[in-house]
Design a protein around this motif. Structure first.
Motif, PDB file in Angstrom:
ATOM      1  N   TYR A   1       5.372 -14.666  -3.787  1.00  0.00           N
ATOM      2  CA  TYR A   1       5.153 -13.227  -3.930  1.00  0.00           C
ATOM      3  C   TYR A   1       4.608 -12.852  -5.306  1.00  0.00           C
ATOM      4  O   TYR A   1       4.327 -11.687  -5.570  1.00  0.00           O
ATOM      5  CB  TYR A   1       6.475 -12.479  -3.744  1.00  0.00           C
ATOM      6  N   GLY A   2       4.499 -13.837  -6.191  1.00  0.00           N
ATOM      7  CA  GLY A   2       4.342 -13.550  -7.610  1.00  0.00           C
ATOM      8  C   GLY A   2       3.060 -12.894  -8.057  1.00  0.00           C
ATOM      9  O   GLY A   2       3.044 -12.217  -9.083  1.00  0.00           O
ATOM     10  N   LEU A   3       1.959 -13.063  -7.334  1.00  0.00           N
ATOM     11  CA  LEU A   3       0.683 -12.534  -7.804  1.00  0.00           C
ATOM     12  C   LEU A   3       0.687 -11.020  -7.950  1.00  0.00           C
ATOM     13  O   LEU A   3      -0.111 -10.461  -8.698  1.00  0.00           O
ATOM     14  CB  LEU A   3      -0.446 -12.953  -6.851  1.00  0.00           C
ATOM     15  N   GLN A   4       1.575 -10.329  -7.249  1.00  0.00           N
ATOM     16  CA  GLN A   4       1.594  -8.864  -7.296  1.00  0.00           C
ATOM     17  C   GLN A   4       2.491  -8.325  -8.413  1.00  0.00           C
ATOM     18  O   GLN A   4       2.639  -7.113  -8.556  1.00  0.00           O
ATOM     19  CB  GLN A   4       2.051  -8.298  -5.958  1.00  0.00           C
TER      20      GLN A   4
ATOM     21  N   MET B   1      -1.096  -2.522  -6.848  1.00  0.00           N
ATOM     22  CA  MET B   1      -0.058  -3.153  -7.667  1.00  0.00           C
ATOM     23  C   MET B   1       0.741  -2.116  -8.450  1.00  0.00           C
ATOM     24  O   MET B   1       1.960  -2.231  -8.587  1.00  0.00           O
ATOM     25  CB  MET B   1      -0.695  -4.180  -8.606  1.00  0.00           C
ATOM     26  N   ARG B   2       0.063  -1.090  -8.946  1.00  0.00           N
ATOM     27  CA  ARG B   2       0.773  -0.013  -9.648  1.00  0.00           C
ATOM     28  C   ARG B   2       1.671   0.763  -8.687  1.00  0.00           C
ATOM     29  O   ARG B   2       2.809   1.112  -9.016  1.00  0.00           O
ATOM     30  CB  ARG B   2      -0.233   0.929 -10.323  1.00  0.00           C
ATOM     31  N   ASP B   3       1.144   1.027  -7.500  1.00  0.00           N
ATOM     32  CA  ASP B   3       1.935   1.741  -6.494  1.00  0.00           C
ATOM     33  C   ASP B   3       3.178   0.946  -6.116  1.00  0.00           C
ATOM     34  O   ASP B   3       4.246   1.520  -5.882  1.00  0.00           O
ATOM     35  CB  ASP B   3       1.091   2.005  -5.244  1.00  0.00           C
ATOM     36  N   ARG B   4       3.037  -0.362  -6.051  1.00  0.00           N
ATOM     37  CA  ARG B   4       4.181  -1.199  -5.671  1.00  0.00           C
ATOM     38  C   ARG B   4       5.314  -1.070  -6.688  1.00  0.00           C
ATOM     39  O   ARG B   4       6.493  -1.024  -6.322  1.00  0.00           O
ATOM     40  CB  ARG B   4       3.749  -2.668  -5.550  1.00  0.00           C
TER      41      ARG B   4
ATOM     42  N   SER C   1      12.587  -7.691  -4.812  1.00  0.00           N
ATOM     43  CA  SER C   1      13.629  -7.525  -3.801  1.00  0.00           C
ATOM     44  C   SER C   1      14.994  -7.271  -4.418  1.00  0.00           C
ATOM     45  O   SER C   1      15.213  -7.484  -5.609  1.00  0.00           O
ATOM     46  CB  SER C   1      13.683  -8.753  -2.891  1.00  0.00           C
ATOM     47  N   MET C   2      15.912  -6.820  -3.586  1.00  0.00           N
ATOM     48  CA  MET C   2      17.282  -6.517  -4.007  1.00  0.00           C
ATOM     49  C   MET C   2      18.199  -6.701  -2.809  1.00  0.00           C
ATOM     50  O   MET C   2      17.738  -6.900  -1.678  1.00  0.00           O
ATOM     51  CB  MET C   2      17.373  -5.077  -4.527  1.00  0.00           C
TER      52      MET C   2
ATOM     53  N   ALA D   1      12.985  -5.496   0.307  1.00  0.00           N
ATOM     54  CA  ALA D   1      11.950  -5.748  -0.691  1.00  0.00           C
ATOM     55  C   ALA D   1      10.889  -4.657  -0.670  1.00  0.00           C
ATOM     56  O   ALA D   1      10.662  -4.008   0.352  1.00  0.00           O
ATOM     57  CB  ALA D   1      11.302  -7.112  -0.450  1.00  0.00           C
ATOM     58  N   ALA D   2      10.253  -4.466  -1.810  1.00  0.00           N
ATOM     59  CA  ALA D   2       9.128  -3.538  -1.932  1.00  0.00           C
ATOM     60  C   ALA D   2       7.899  -4.360  -2.283  1.00  0.00           C
ATOM     61  O   ALA D   2       7.619  -4.611  -3.452  1.00  0.00           O
ATOM     62  CB  ALA D   2       9.402  -2.483  -3.005  1.00  0.00           C
ATOM     63  N   ALA D   3       7.197  -4.796  -1.257  1.00  0.00           N
ATOM     64  CA  ALA D   3       6.005  -5.617  -1.461  1.00  0.00           C
ATOM     65  C   ALA D   3       4.763  -4.739  -1.503  1.00  0.00           C
ATOM     66  O   ALA D   3       4.800  -3.544  -1.190  1.00  0.00           O
ATOM     67  CB  ALA D   3       5.893  -6.657  -0.344  1.00  0.00           C
ATOM     68  N   ILE D   4       3.659  -5.335  -1.874  1.00  0.00           N
ATOM     69  CA  ILE D   4       2.402  -4.617  -2.017  1.00  0.00           C
ATOM     70  C   ILE D   4       1.961  -4.034  -0.667  1.00  0.00           C
ATOM     71  O   ILE D   4       2.155  -4.635   0.385  1.00  0.00           O
ATOM     72  CB  ILE D   4       1.320  -5.567  -2.583  1.00  0.00           C
ATOM     73  N   GLY D   5       1.395  -2.836  -0.722  1.00  0.00           N
ATOM     74  CA  GLY D   5       0.873  -2.209   0.492  1.00  0.00           C
ATOM     75  C   GLY D   5       1.779  -1.180   1.122  1.00  0.00           C
ATOM     76  O   GLY D   5       1.371  -0.463   2.036  1.00  0.00           O
TER      77      GLY D   5
END
Length: 262
Positions: A27-30, A113-116, A146-147, A208-212
């Protein structure tokens, strides 16, 4: 979820002892902080390869991956891996990523990425409110994607049912972990399977709060989790009451009709 490994320290050990070092950067690129840590590891130690998922970082269909080389030492490995694939694997993953990046552009990806980052803070604040409603906790973990929320009010037996009930409400990313499951893989028993420790001590739900994603989707998610938790606790209390008294047939019929509607 857990804190990311100190990849810089590991890379220095790998360099000193000449041990191959592959970083799981799924997941790290974001996440900017994780990217910076990986780059530092490549500069100050040994990193043979960094492996990433295209679906998790670029919102393309599942099935693609990236192998990144950070220096001359890992370049040979990258080329050797590249030679294995011509004529042996589908080009769909490459085309999906290529088309997606063309549509996004650099500015589009940076905006996502900023929105994420903002979505993660929104998710965390809403999860904290939800946890307080049911006397649960959001443990402090240095993880920016994630949490977890504890599910101690449900007990070990009922907590994992939360995951399946959320799945039937089109929530596929969240996982309910008992923390006590044992799974045999290749003849080796893994205690606390699904968790990062042998005995976490209590069940929990991972989110989790992933990109998109969007804040509206987070609000909808919180609403569905709240509904499932409320119904699950009501069921648990009813079962506990039935152990000490004769169940009410009328209540059973009402609950059954309720479940069919939901």
């Amino acid at each position: 979820p857990r804190a990311p490994d100190d990849v810089e320290a590991v890379s220095k050990i790998a360099k000193e002892l000449q041990i191959p070092h592959v970083i799981n950067h799924a997941y790290g690129l974001q996440v900017d902080a994780l990217n910076q840590a990986v780059v530092k590891a490549g500069r100050r130690g040994r990193v043979d390869a960094v492996v990433c998922s295209t679906d998790k970082n670029f919102m393309v269909p599942v099935g693609g991956g990236m192998i990144i080389s950070l220096g001359p030492e890992s370049e040979e490995l990258r080329k050797n891996v590249q030679k294995l694939y011509p004529g042996r694997a589908s080009a769909n993953a490459v085309m999906d990523l290529f088309i997606t990046l063309l549509q996004m552009g650099k500015s589009g990806l940076e905006t996502l990425m900023r929105d994420r980052k903002q979505n993660f803070q929104h998710l965390k604040s809403q999860m904290q409110i939800l946890a307080s409603e049911y006397q649960e906790q959001i443990p402090s973990i240095p993880n920016d994607i994630s949490m977890i929320m504890t599910l101690s009010s449900l007990g070990l037996d009922k907590a994992t049912e939360i995951g399946s009930r959320l799945f039937h409400r089109n929530i596929s990313g969240a996982r309910a972990v008992s923390g006590t499951a044992v799974q045999s893989v290749g003849g080796i028993n893994f205690q606390g399977y699904g968790s990062h420790t042998d005995n976490y001590g209590q069940p929990y739900l991972t989110v989790a709060a992933a990109i998109g994603g969007s804040s509206a989707e987070i609000d909808e998610f919180i609403g569905r989790v709240r509904k499932v938790l409320k119904d699950s606790i009501r069921r648990l209390r009813k079962e506990q009451k039935c152990k000490h008294s004769q169940p009410d047939v009328a209540d059973d019929i009402a609950i059954e009709n309720n479940e069919r509607v939901s």
